[in-house]
Design a protein around this motif. Structure first.
Motif, mmCIF file in Angstrom:
data_model
loop_
_atom_site.group_PDB
_atom_site.id
_atom_site.type_symbol
_atom_site.label_atom_id
_atom_site.label_comp_id
_atom_site.label_asym_id
_atom_site.label_seq_id
_atom_site.Cartn_x
_atom_site.Cartn_y
_atom_site.Cartn_z
ATOM 1 N N ALA A 91 15.757 -42.962 5.279
ATOM 2 C CA ALA A 91 14.592 -43.725 4.370
ATOM 3 C C ALA A 91 13.280 -43.426 5.203
ATOM 4 O O ALA A 91 12.373 -43.179 4.667
ATOM 5 C CB ALA A 91 15.084 -44.985 4.499
ATOM 6 N N TRP A 94 12.413 -39.674 4.479
ATOM 7 C CA TRP A 94 12.058 -39.492 2.872
ATOM 8 C C TRP A 94 10.723 -40.202 2.743
ATOM 9 O O TRP A 94 9.989 -39.787 1.830
ATOM 10 C CB TRP A 94 13.129 -40.379 2.316
ATOM 11 C CG TRP A 94 14.403 -39.601 2.298
ATOM 12 C CD1 TRP A 94 14.464 -38.344 2.297
ATOM 13 C CD2 TRP A 94 15.721 -40.234 2.104
ATOM 14 N NE1 TRP A 94 15.889 -38.132 2.317
ATOM 15 C CE2 TRP A 94 16.605 -38.963 1.954
ATOM 16 C CE3 TRP A 94 16.115 -41.492 1.568
ATOM 17 C CZ2 TRP A 94 18.003 -39.142 1.843
ATOM 18 C CZ3 TRP A 94 17.398 -41.646 1.407
ATOM 19 C CH2 TRP A 94 18.362 -40.590 1.473
ATOM 20 N N HIS A 95 10.176 -41.270 3.431
ATOM 21 C CA HIS A 95 8.835 -41.776 3.411
ATOM 22 C C HIS A 95 7.801 -40.747 3.615
ATOM 23 O O HIS A 95 6.792 -40.872 2.820
ATOM 24 C CB HIS A 95 8.905 -42.896 4.276
ATOM 25 C CG HIS A 95 7.434 -43.723 4.105
ATOM 26 N ND1 HIS A 95 6.201 -43.493 4.581
ATOM 27 C CD2 HIS A 95 7.164 -45.004 3.195
ATOM 28 C CE1 HIS A 95 5.107 -44.264 4.255
ATOM 29 N NE2 HIS A 95 5.942 -45.123 3.569
ATOM 30 N N PRO A 98 9.320 -36.297 1.730
ATOM 31 C CA PRO A 98 10.170 -36.574 0.790
ATOM 32 C C PRO A 98 11.017 -35.229 0.428
ATOM 33 O O PRO A 98 10.400 -34.201 0.365
ATOM 34 C CB PRO A 98 9.294 -36.935 -0.634
ATOM 35 C CG PRO A 98 8.350 -36.608 -0.283
ATOM 36 C CD PRO A 98 7.929 -36.582 1.300
ATOM 37 N N VAL A 129 18.465 -39.941 -4.720
ATOM 38 C CA VAL A 129 16.968 -39.855 -3.894
ATOM 39 C C VAL A 129 15.901 -39.613 -4.803
ATOM 40 O O VAL A 129 15.366 -38.214 -5.080
ATOM 41 C CB VAL A 129 17.085 -38.852 -2.713
ATOM 42 C CG1 VAL A 129 15.664 -39.119 -2.010
ATOM 43 C CG2 VAL A 129 18.234 -39.028 -1.661
ATOM 44 N N TYR A 130 15.426 -40.644 -5.475
ATOM 45 C CA TYR A 130 14.199 -40.439 -6.378
ATOM 46 C C TYR A 130 13.294 -41.218 -5.673
ATOM 47 O O TYR A 130 12.650 -42.515 -6.022
ATOM 48 C CB TYR A 130 14.449 -41.118 -7.758
ATOM 49 C CG TYR A 130 15.658 -39.998 -8.361
ATOM 50 C CD1 TYR A 130 15.112 -39.092 -9.396
ATOM 51 C CD2 TYR A 130 16.963 -40.351 -8.577
ATOM 52 C CE1 TYR A 130 15.824 -38.270 -9.908
ATOM 53 C CE2 TYR A 130 17.836 -39.620 -9.024
ATOM 54 C CZ TYR A 130 17.333 -38.208 -9.781
ATOM 55 O OH TYR A 130 18.348 -37.386 -10.456
ATOM 56 N N ARG A 131 12.519 -40.515 -4.932
ATOM 57 C CA ARG A 131 11.236 -41.275 -4.142
ATOM 58 C C ARG A 131 10.011 -41.122 -4.915
ATOM 59 O O ARG A 131 9.587 -40.426 -5.911
ATOM 60 C CB ARG A 131 10.849 -40.371 -2.931
ATOM 61 C CG ARG A 131 9.547 -41.037 -2.058
ATOM 62 C CD ARG A 131 9.161 -40.018 -1.151
ATOM 63 N NE ARG A 131 7.976 -40.363 -0.359
ATOM 64 C CZ ARG A 131 6.901 -40.521 -0.616
ATOM 65 N NH1 ARG A 131 6.614 -40.390 -1.901
ATOM 66 N NH2 ARG A 131 6.125 -41.061 0.316
ATOM 67 N N ASN A 132 9.198 -42.560 -5.062
ATOM 68 C CA ASN A 132 8.069 -42.494 -5.566
ATOM 69 C C ASN A 132 6.972 -41.314 -5.489
ATOM 70 O O ASN A 132 6.933 -40.941 -4.426
ATOM 71 C CB ASN A 132 7.367 -44.082 -5.549
ATOM 72 C CG ASN A 132 8.161 -45.288 -6.028
ATOM 73 O OD1 ASN A 132 9.179 -45.203 -6.628
ATOM 74 N ND2 ASN A 132 7.759 -46.340 -5.463
ATOM 75 N N LEU A 174 12.101 -45.999 -2.727
ATOM 76 C CA LEU A 174 13.201 -45.415 -3.651
ATOM 77 C C LEU A 174 13.722 -45.994 -4.695
ATOM 78 O O LEU A 174 14.724 -45.629 -5.349
ATOM 79 C CB LEU A 174 14.320 -44.968 -2.408
ATOM 80 C CG LEU A 174 14.006 -44.352 -1.251
ATOM 81 C CD1 LEU A 174 15.206 -44.320 -0.385
ATOM 82 C CD2 LEU A 174 13.514 -42.928 -1.816
#
Length: 458
Positions: A91, A94-95, A98, A129-132, A174
Protein backbone atom coordinates in the motif's frame (compact mmCIF):
# COMPACT_ATOMS: atom_id res chain seq x y z
CA UNK A 1 -11.25 -26.19 -41.46
CA UNK A 2 -7.80 -26.63 -39.88
CA UNK A 3 -6.71 -29.96 -38.43
CA UNK A 4 -4.01 -31.00 -35.96
CA UNK A 5 -3.01 -34.58 -35.10
CA UNK A 6 -1.12 -35.64 -31.98
CA UNK A 7 0.28 -39.00 -33.06
CA UNK A 8 1.43 -42.07 -31.10
CA UNK A 9 1.55 -40.59 -27.59
CA UNK A 10 2.87 -43.02 -25.02
CA UNK A 11 -0.05 -42.03 -22.78
CA UNK A 12 -3.04 -39.70 -23.05
CA UNK A 13 -4.47 -38.77 -19.65
CA UNK A 14 -8.02 -37.82 -20.54
CA UNK A 15 -9.44 -36.64 -17.17
CA UNK A 16 -12.87 -37.63 -18.48
CA UNK A 17 -15.51 -38.84 -16.01
CA UNK A 18 -13.86 -42.26 -15.84
CA UNK A 19 -10.37 -40.71 -15.76
CA UNK A 20 -9.31 -42.98 -18.63
CA UNK A 21 -5.62 -43.15 -19.50
CA UNK A 22 -4.98 -44.49 -23.01
CA UNK A 23 -1.64 -45.91 -24.15
CA UNK A 24 -0.30 -45.53 -27.72
CA UNK A 25 -2.97 -42.96 -28.38
CA UNK A 26 -3.72 -40.29 -30.99
CA UNK A 27 -5.74 -37.09 -30.63
CA UNK A 28 -7.31 -35.40 -33.65
CA UNK A 29 -8.27 -31.71 -33.49
CA UNK A 30 -10.56 -29.94 -35.93
CA UNK A 31 -10.50 -26.16 -35.67
CA UNK A 32 -10.69 -25.39 -31.93
CA UNK A 33 -12.21 -28.66 -30.64
CA UNK A 34 -11.12 -32.23 -30.04
CA UNK A 35 -12.64 -34.48 -32.70
CA UNK A 36 -11.35 -38.00 -31.95
CA UNK A 37 -9.29 -39.74 -29.28
CA UNK A 38 -7.91 -43.29 -29.56
CA UNK A 39 -5.13 -45.56 -30.87
CA UNK A 40 -4.28 -45.68 -34.57
CA UNK A 41 -6.68 -43.02 -35.81
CA UNK A 42 -7.05 -43.12 -39.57
CA UNK A 43 -6.71 -39.40 -40.15
CA UNK A 44 -4.61 -36.88 -42.01
CA UNK A 45 -4.02 -33.39 -40.69
CA UNK A 46 -2.57 -30.03 -41.64
CA UNK A 47 -0.02 -30.49 -38.86
CA UNK A 48 1.12 -33.65 -37.06
CA UNK A 49 2.96 -33.66 -33.72
CA UNK A 50 5.05 -36.79 -33.23
CA UNK A 51 4.23 -37.69 -29.61
CA UNK A 52 6.28 -40.86 -29.31
CA UNK A 53 7.94 -40.78 -25.89
CA UNK A 54 5.39 -38.23 -24.69
CA UNK A 55 2.55 -37.92 -22.21
CA UNK A 56 -0.44 -35.75 -23.13
CA UNK A 57 -2.67 -34.14 -20.50
CA UNK A 58 -5.45 -31.55 -20.63
CA UNK A 59 -4.01 -28.04 -20.46
CA UNK A 60 -3.38 -26.91 -16.89
CA UNK A 61 -5.88 -24.37 -15.54
CA UNK A 62 -5.08 -21.83 -12.83
CA UNK A 63 -8.29 -20.89 -11.04
CA UNK A 64 -6.75 -18.06 -8.99
CA UNK A 65 -4.04 -15.63 -10.07
CA UNK A 66 -3.02 -11.98 -9.52
CA UNK A 67 -1.02 -10.96 -12.56
CA UNK A 68 -0.03 -7.56 -11.19
CA UNK A 69 2.09 -9.45 -8.65
CA UNK A 70 4.54 -10.44 -11.39
CA UNK A 71 5.94 -6.91 -11.10
CA UNK A 72 6.89 -7.38 -7.41
CA UNK A 73 8.54 -10.81 -7.30
CA UNK A 74 11.24 -11.26 -4.64
CA UNK A 75 10.99 -7.65 -3.50
CA UNK A 76 13.11 -7.57 -0.30
CA UNK A 77 10.59 -5.58 1.74
CA UNK A 78 7.98 -8.30 1.17
CA UNK A 79 10.12 -11.19 2.38
CA UNK A 80 9.64 -12.93 5.72
CA UNK A 81 6.59 -10.93 6.79
CA UNK A 82 3.06 -11.93 7.64
CA UNK A 83 0.14 -10.95 5.41
CA UNK A 84 -0.82 -7.69 7.15
CA UNK A 85 2.73 -6.32 6.95
CA UNK A 86 3.00 -7.55 3.36
CA UNK A 87 -0.09 -5.62 2.32
CA UNK A 88 0.96 -2.52 4.27
CA UNK A 89 4.27 -2.44 2.39
CA UNK A 90 2.49 -2.71 -0.96
CA UNK A 91 0.00 0.00 0.00
CA UNK A 92 2.87 2.38 0.73
CA UNK A 93 4.48 1.87 -2.64
CA UNK A 94 1.14 2.03 -4.47
CA UNK A 95 0.67 5.47 -2.93
CA UNK A 96 3.93 6.81 -4.39
CA UNK A 97 4.43 4.62 -7.48
CA UNK A 98 1.07 3.26 -8.59
CA UNK A 99 0.74 0.28 -10.91
CA UNK A 100 -0.09 1.49 -14.41
CA UNK A 101 -2.07 -0.35 -17.08
CA UNK A 102 1.04 -0.51 -19.27
CA UNK A 103 3.08 -2.01 -16.45
CA UNK A 104 0.35 -4.56 -15.83
CA UNK A 105 0.34 -5.45 -19.53
CA UNK A 106 4.07 -6.23 -19.32
CA UNK A 107 3.59 -8.28 -16.16
CA UNK A 108 0.61 -10.16 -17.57
CA UNK A 109 2.56 -11.13 -20.69
CA UNK A 110 5.33 -12.54 -18.51
CA UNK A 111 2.90 -14.35 -16.21
CA UNK A 112 0.92 -15.90 -19.04
CA UNK A 113 4.05 -16.76 -20.99
CA UNK A 114 5.45 -18.66 -18.02
CA UNK A 115 2.18 -20.56 -17.69
CA UNK A 116 2.03 -21.50 -21.36
CA UNK A 117 5.57 -22.82 -21.76
CA UNK A 118 5.03 -25.27 -18.87
CA UNK A 119 1.61 -26.47 -20.03
CA UNK A 120 -0.86 -23.88 -18.73
CA UNK A 121 -3.64 -23.09 -21.19
CA UNK A 122 -6.18 -21.15 -19.10
CA UNK A 123 -5.78 -18.72 -16.25
CA UNK A 124 -8.09 -16.67 -14.13
CA UNK A 125 -6.93 -13.26 -12.91
CA UNK A 126 -8.22 -11.18 -10.01
CA UNK A 127 -7.26 -7.52 -10.36
CA UNK A 128 -8.27 -5.33 -7.43
CA UNK A 129 -5.66 -2.54 -7.42
CA UNK A 130 -7.60 0.54 -8.58
CA UNK A 131 -5.72 3.53 -7.20
CA UNK A 132 -7.33 6.95 -7.34
CA UNK A 133 -6.02 9.00 -10.27
CA UNK A 134 -4.89 6.04 -12.40
CA UNK A 135 -6.81 4.93 -15.54
CA UNK A 136 -9.02 1.90 -14.94
CA UNK A 137 -8.20 -0.09 -18.07
CA UNK A 138 -6.26 -2.81 -16.24
CA UNK A 139 -8.55 -5.66 -17.29
CA UNK A 140 -8.45 -4.37 -20.85
CA UNK A 141 -4.67 -4.64 -20.92
CA UNK A 142 -4.59 -8.13 -19.44
CA UNK A 143 -7.06 -9.22 -22.13
CA UNK A 144 -4.72 -7.66 -24.71
CA UNK A 145 -1.91 -9.77 -23.25
CA UNK A 146 -3.97 -12.96 -23.38
CA UNK A 147 -4.83 -12.33 -27.02
CA UNK A 148 -1.16 -11.75 -27.88
CA UNK A 149 -0.04 -14.94 -26.12
CA UNK A 150 -3.03 -16.97 -27.37
CA UNK A 151 -4.15 -17.97 -23.88
CA UNK A 152 -7.69 -18.69 -22.71
CA UNK A 153 -8.46 -16.09 -20.06
CA UNK A 154 -10.90 -15.52 -17.19
CA UNK A 155 -10.25 -12.06 -15.71
CA UNK A 156 -12.16 -10.77 -12.71
CA UNK A 157 -13.25 -7.25 -11.99
CA UNK A 158 -11.96 -6.97 -8.43
CA UNK A 159 -12.42 -4.05 -6.08
CA UNK A 160 -12.09 -2.62 -2.60
CA UNK A 161 -15.08 -0.59 -1.43
CA UNK A 162 -14.74 -0.52 2.37
CA UNK A 163 -12.16 2.06 3.43
CA UNK A 164 -10.96 3.36 6.74
CA UNK A 165 -13.53 6.19 6.77
CA UNK A 166 -16.34 3.62 6.63
CA UNK A 167 -14.83 1.48 9.38
CA UNK A 168 -12.88 -0.84 7.09
CA UNK A 169 -9.15 -1.42 7.03
CA UNK A 170 -8.26 -0.53 3.45
CA UNK A 171 -6.39 2.69 2.47
CA UNK A 172 -8.72 5.34 1.08
CA UNK A 173 -6.52 5.83 -1.99
CA UNK A 174 -7.56 2.33 -3.16
CA UNK A 175 -11.27 2.64 -2.38
CA UNK A 176 -14.01 2.89 -5.03
CA UNK A 177 -17.74 3.42 -4.66
CA UNK A 178 -20.13 0.55 -5.35
CA UNK A 179 -21.66 2.49 -8.25
CA UNK A 180 -18.41 3.08 -10.10
CA UNK A 181 -17.40 -0.56 -9.64
CA UNK A 182 -20.75 -1.78 -10.99
CA UNK A 183 -20.71 0.63 -13.94
CA UNK A 184 -17.20 -0.42 -14.91
CA UNK A 185 -17.99 -4.10 -14.48
CA UNK A 186 -20.99 -3.85 -16.77
CA UNK A 187 -18.84 -2.04 -19.34
CA UNK A 188 -16.27 -4.88 -19.23
CA UNK A 189 -19.02 -7.47 -19.63
CA UNK A 190 -20.50 -5.59 -22.59
CA UNK A 191 -17.14 -5.35 -24.36
CA UNK A 192 -15.36 -8.60 -23.53
CA UNK A 193 -17.55 -11.26 -21.90
CA UNK A 194 -18.31 -14.28 -24.10
CA UNK A 195 -20.53 -16.94 -22.45
CA UNK A 196 -20.61 -19.18 -25.53
CA UNK A 197 -18.97 -22.60 -25.88
CA UNK A 198 -15.22 -22.46 -26.60
CA UNK A 199 -15.10 -18.88 -25.34
CA UNK A 200 -11.62 -17.38 -24.99
CA UNK A 201 -12.64 -14.72 -22.46
CA UNK A 202 -15.16 -14.54 -19.63
CA UNK A 203 -15.50 -11.84 -16.98
CA UNK A 204 -15.98 -12.74 -13.31
CA UNK A 205 -17.06 -10.70 -10.28
CA UNK A 206 -14.59 -10.52 -7.40
CA UNK A 207 -14.63 -8.22 -4.39
CA UNK A 208 -11.34 -8.70 -2.56
CA UNK A 209 -12.83 -9.88 0.73
CA UNK A 210 -15.31 -9.29 3.52
CA UNK A 211 -12.55 -7.29 5.22
CA UNK A 212 -12.27 -4.91 2.24
CA UNK A 213 -15.70 -4.69 0.62
CA UNK A 214 -19.14 -3.60 1.69
CA UNK A 215 -22.08 -5.93 2.12
CA UNK A 216 -23.87 -3.88 -0.55
CA UNK A 217 -21.10 -4.73 -3.03
CA UNK A 218 -21.53 -8.45 -2.46
CA UNK A 219 -25.30 -8.23 -2.87
CA UNK A 220 -25.09 -6.19 -6.08
CA UNK A 221 -22.54 -8.55 -7.63
CA UNK A 222 -24.82 -11.47 -6.72
CA UNK A 223 -27.66 -9.81 -8.63
CA UNK A 224 -25.42 -9.11 -11.64
CA UNK A 225 -24.18 -12.70 -11.71
CA UNK A 226 -27.74 -14.02 -11.66
CA UNK A 227 -28.66 -12.12 -14.84
CA UNK A 228 -25.36 -12.55 -16.74
CA UNK A 229 -24.75 -16.09 -18.06
CA UNK A 230 -21.18 -17.29 -17.86
CA UNK A 231 -20.12 -15.10 -14.94
CA UNK A 232 -19.21 -16.46 -11.53
CA UNK A 233 -18.48 -14.99 -8.08
CA UNK A 234 -15.02 -15.21 -6.50
CA UNK A 235 -13.62 -13.97 -3.19
CA UNK A 236 -10.77 -14.49 -0.70
CA UNK A 237 -11.74 -16.48 2.40
CA UNK A 238 -9.91 -16.67 4.84
CA UNK A 239 -6.11 -16.81 4.44
CA UNK A 240 -4.87 -16.15 7.94
CA UNK A 241 -6.79 -14.06 10.46
CA UNK A 242 -9.05 -12.49 7.83
CA UNK A 243 -12.09 -13.42 9.92
CA UNK A 244 -11.30 -10.97 12.69
CA UNK A 245 -12.61 -7.87 10.91
CA UNK A 246 -15.86 -9.62 9.95
CA UNK A 247 -16.61 -10.52 13.56
CA UNK A 248 -15.77 -6.98 14.68
CA UNK A 249 -17.92 -5.36 11.99
CA UNK A 250 -20.83 -7.77 11.59
CA UNK A 251 -20.73 -9.90 14.71
CA UNK A 252 -20.46 -13.12 12.68
CA UNK A 253 -17.67 -14.91 10.76
CA UNK A 254 -16.95 -13.85 7.20
CA UNK A 255 -18.51 -16.95 5.69
CA UNK A 256 -21.86 -16.12 7.29
CA UNK A 257 -21.68 -12.62 5.81
CA UNK A 258 -21.12 -14.15 2.37
CA UNK A 259 -23.96 -16.65 2.81
CA UNK A 260 -26.49 -14.00 3.73
CA UNK A 261 -25.43 -12.07 0.61
CA UNK A 262 -26.13 -15.17 -1.51
CA UNK A 263 -22.45 -15.98 -2.05
CA UNK A 264 -22.62 -19.76 -2.04
CA UNK A 265 -23.27 -22.51 -4.57
CA UNK A 266 -21.63 -23.86 -7.74
CA UNK A 267 -21.25 -20.38 -9.27
CA UNK A 268 -19.22 -19.17 -6.28
CA UNK A 269 -15.55 -19.75 -5.43
CA UNK A 270 -13.73 -19.20 -2.13
CA UNK A 271 -9.96 -18.75 -2.50
CA UNK A 272 -7.77 -20.39 0.17
CA UNK A 273 -10.57 -21.36 2.65
CA UNK A 274 -8.18 -22.35 5.43
CA UNK A 275 -10.98 -22.51 8.00
CA UNK A 276 -10.58 -24.62 11.12
CA UNK A 277 -14.36 -24.96 11.48
CA UNK A 278 -15.76 -28.34 10.37
CA UNK A 279 -19.24 -26.85 10.12
CA UNK A 280 -18.03 -24.25 7.65
CA UNK A 281 -16.45 -26.98 5.55
CA UNK A 282 -19.70 -28.93 5.67
CA UNK A 283 -21.80 -25.91 4.65
CA UNK A 284 -19.51 -25.12 1.71
CA UNK A 285 -19.61 -28.75 0.60
CA UNK A 286 -23.39 -29.01 0.84
CA UNK A 287 -23.85 -25.78 -1.11
CA UNK A 288 -21.49 -26.97 -3.87
CA UNK A 289 -19.33 -23.86 -3.48
CA UNK A 290 -15.95 -24.22 -5.17
CA UNK A 291 -12.82 -24.08 -3.02
CA UNK A 292 -9.63 -22.94 -4.77
CA UNK A 293 -6.63 -24.32 -2.86
CA UNK A 294 -3.62 -21.96 -3.04
CA UNK A 295 -1.45 -23.71 -0.50
CA UNK A 296 2.06 -22.61 -1.54
CA UNK A 297 1.22 -18.99 -0.78
CA UNK A 298 -0.51 -19.89 2.48
CA UNK A 299 2.74 -21.54 3.59
CA UNK A 300 4.96 -18.77 2.22
CA UNK A 301 2.98 -15.99 3.96
CA UNK A 302 2.50 -17.68 7.32
CA UNK A 303 -1.27 -17.71 6.91
CA UNK A 304 -1.25 -21.16 8.51
CA UNK A 305 -0.08 -21.52 12.06
CA UNK A 306 -0.70 -20.60 15.72
CA UNK A 307 -3.55 -18.11 16.01
CA UNK A 308 -4.13 -18.17 12.27
CA UNK A 309 -5.80 -20.45 9.76
CA UNK A 310 -5.59 -24.20 9.54
CA UNK A 311 -4.44 -26.22 6.54
CA UNK A 312 -7.17 -26.48 3.89
CA UNK A 313 -8.58 -29.97 4.44
CA UNK A 314 -8.91 -31.14 0.87
CA UNK A 315 -9.77 -34.79 1.49
CA UNK A 316 -12.30 -33.99 4.21
CA UNK A 317 -14.09 -31.47 1.97
CA UNK A 318 -14.17 -33.98 -0.87
CA UNK A 319 -15.50 -36.70 1.42
CA UNK A 320 -18.28 -34.31 2.41
CA UNK A 321 -19.15 -34.04 -1.30
CA UNK A 322 -17.47 -30.67 -1.75
CA UNK A 323 -15.87 -29.11 -4.83
CA UNK A 324 -12.13 -28.44 -4.70
CA UNK A 325 -9.85 -27.04 -7.42
CA UNK A 326 -6.37 -25.57 -7.74
CA UNK A 327 -4.83 -22.09 -7.94
CA UNK A 328 -1.44 -20.42 -7.48
CA UNK A 329 -2.55 -16.87 -6.47
CA UNK A 330 -0.11 -13.93 -6.34
CA UNK A 331 3.40 -13.98 -7.89
CA UNK A 332 4.33 -11.20 -5.44
CA UNK A 333 4.11 -13.66 -2.56
CA UNK A 334 4.59 -16.86 -4.55
CA UNK A 335 7.73 -16.08 -6.48
CA UNK A 336 7.58 -19.02 -8.84
CA UNK A 337 3.85 -19.24 -9.59
CA UNK A 338 4.82 -22.44 -11.39
CA UNK A 339 1.69 -24.53 -11.63
CA UNK A 340 3.58 -27.83 -11.44
CA UNK A 341 5.55 -26.74 -8.36
CA UNK A 342 2.42 -25.63 -6.53
CA UNK A 343 0.58 -28.83 -7.44
CA UNK A 344 3.35 -30.82 -5.77
CA UNK A 345 3.23 -28.60 -2.66
CA UNK A 346 -0.52 -29.14 -2.43
CA UNK A 347 -0.15 -32.91 -2.63
CA UNK A 348 2.67 -33.20 -0.10
CA UNK A 349 1.31 -30.73 2.45
CA UNK A 350 -1.96 -32.64 2.77
CA UNK A 351 -0.28 -35.88 3.84
CA UNK A 352 0.62 -34.95 7.44
CA UNK A 353 -3.08 -34.22 8.04
CA UNK A 354 -4.15 -37.84 7.63
CA UNK A 355 -2.83 -40.97 9.32
CA UNK A 356 -4.44 -43.30 6.77
CA UNK A 357 -2.31 -43.42 3.63
CA UNK A 358 -5.28 -44.62 1.59
CA UNK A 359 -6.95 -41.25 2.17
CA UNK A 360 -4.01 -39.17 0.98
CA UNK A 361 -4.44 -36.83 -1.97
CA UNK A 362 -2.73 -38.47 -4.94
CA UNK A 363 -0.89 -37.00 -7.91
CA UNK A 364 -3.87 -37.83 -10.10
CA UNK A 365 -6.26 -36.14 -7.67
CA UNK A 366 -4.24 -32.95 -7.88
CA UNK A 367 -4.01 -33.18 -11.67
CA UNK A 368 -7.81 -33.41 -11.79
CA UNK A 369 -8.04 -30.33 -9.54
CA UNK A 370 -5.78 -28.42 -11.96
CA UNK A 371 -7.67 -29.50 -15.10
CA UNK A 372 -11.28 -30.66 -14.95
CA UNK A 373 -11.87 -29.37 -11.44
CA UNK A 374 -10.50 -25.90 -12.18
CA UNK A 375 -12.54 -25.75 -15.39
CA UNK A 376 -15.74 -26.54 -13.50
CA UNK A 377 -14.81 -23.99 -10.84
CA UNK A 378 -14.58 -21.36 -13.59
CA UNK A 379 -18.04 -22.35 -14.80
CA UNK A 380 -16.81 -24.25 -17.85
CA UNK A 381 -18.22 -27.56 -19.11
CA UNK A 382 -16.14 -27.45 -22.31
CA UNK A 383 -12.67 -27.45 -20.73
CA UNK A 384 -10.42 -29.66 -18.69
CA UNK A 385 -10.55 -33.08 -20.37
CA UNK A 386 -9.40 -34.76 -23.58
CA UNK A 387 -12.53 -36.12 -25.22
CA UNK A 388 -14.53 -35.33 -28.37
CA UNK A 389 -16.31 -31.99 -28.27
CA UNK A 390 -14.09 -30.40 -25.67
CA UNK A 391 -11.86 -27.38 -26.24
CA UNK A 392 -8.58 -28.40 -27.88
CA UNK A 393 -6.36 -27.33 -24.96
CA UNK A 394 -3.54 -29.81 -24.21
CA UNK A 395 0.02 -30.08 -22.94
CA UNK A 396 2.47 -32.53 -24.51
CA UNK A 397 5.51 -33.47 -22.36
CA UNK A 398 8.55 -35.42 -23.54
CA UNK A 399 9.18 -38.03 -20.83
CA UNK A 400 12.38 -39.42 -22.35
CA UNK A 401 14.67 -36.66 -21.07
CA UNK A 402 17.08 -36.90 -18.14
CA UNK A 403 14.78 -35.21 -15.64
CA UNK A 404 12.26 -38.02 -16.15
CA UNK A 405 14.76 -40.87 -16.35
CA UNK A 406 14.01 -43.97 -14.31
CA UNK A 407 10.36 -43.18 -13.64
CA UNK A 408 7.70 -45.89 -13.82
CA UNK A 409 4.64 -43.64 -13.79
CA UNK A 410 4.91 -40.40 -15.78
CA UNK A 411 1.66 -39.04 -14.33
CA UNK A 412 3.09 -39.19 -10.80
CA UNK A 413 6.50 -38.00 -12.01
CA UNK A 414 5.10 -35.07 -13.99
CA UNK A 415 5.72 -32.75 -11.03
CA UNK A 416 9.47 -33.47 -11.33
CA UNK A 417 9.49 -32.51 -15.01
CA UNK A 418 11.79 -29.77 -16.29
CA UNK A 419 8.69 -27.61 -16.83
CA UNK A 420 8.89 -27.14 -20.57
CA UNK A 421 6.39 -28.78 -22.87
CA UNK A 422 7.16 -30.24 -26.24
CA UNK A 423 3.97 -28.46 -27.31
CA UNK A 424 1.25 -26.46 -25.57
CA UNK A 425 -1.96 -26.37 -27.60
CA UNK A 426 -4.66 -23.78 -26.93
CA UNK A 427 -7.89 -23.51 -28.89
CA UNK A 428 -6.47 -25.91 -31.47
CA UNK A 429 -3.32 -23.86 -32.08
CA UNK A 430 0.24 -24.51 -30.93
CA UNK A 431 1.03 -21.65 -28.51
CA UNK A 432 4.42 -22.96 -27.31
CA UNK A 433 6.91 -25.41 -28.74
CA UNK A 434 9.98 -26.82 -26.95
CA UNK A 435 9.84 -24.16 -24.25
CA UNK A 436 9.42 -21.19 -26.61
CA UNK A 437 6.30 -19.13 -27.16
CA UNK A 438 5.07 -19.20 -30.73
CA UNK A 439 3.06 -15.98 -31.03
CA UNK A 440 5.32 -13.50 -29.23
CA UNK A 441 9.00 -12.84 -28.48
CA UNK A 442 9.45 -14.10 -24.93
CA UNK A 443 12.88 -12.50 -24.52
CA UNK A 444 11.38 -9.10 -25.30
CA UNK A 445 8.55 -9.85 -22.83
CA UNK A 446 11.12 -10.55 -20.10
CA UNK A 447 13.03 -7.34 -20.87
CA UNK A 448 9.91 -5.19 -20.80
CA UNK A 449 8.62 -6.75 -17.59
CA UNK A 450 11.96 -6.09 -15.88
CA UNK A 451 11.93 -2.47 -17.06
CA UNK A 452 8.40 -1.87 -15.73
CA UNK A 453 9.12 -3.66 -12.45
CA UNK A 454 12.14 -1.43 -11.77
CA UNK A 455 10.02 1.69 -12.36
CA UNK A 456 7.61 0.61 -9.63
CA UNK A 457 10.08 -0.25 -6.86
CA UNK A 458 12.64 2.29 -5.69
Amino acid sequence: MSTLLIKDADLVVTMNDERDEIASCDVLVRDNAIAEVGPNLDAEADETIDARGCIVIPGLINSHNHMWGTLYRAWPELQDVHGDDWFAALARIWHDRPVTPEALYAGALANMGQHVIIGGTTSADHHWVYRNGVPKDFVDRTIDAARAIGMRFHPSRGCMTLGEKAGGNMPEILIESEDEVLDHTQDLIDRFHDPEKYSMCRIHLSPTGVYSDSEAMFKEFRKLCDVTPGTTLKVHLYHGDGDKSAVERYGVPAMQVLERCGWEGPDTMYYHFDTTDDDERRRAAEAGTWISICLAVDLRMGFLGPGRGGFPRVREIQEMGGNVCFGTTNPANNESSCVLDDMRVLMLAQRPLLDEAERWITARDVLWMATKGAAMGLGRDDLGSIEPGMCADMAVYDVTKIDMAGNHDPVVFLYAHNRETKATIINGEVAARDGRLVNVDQDEIARNCNIEAKKLVA
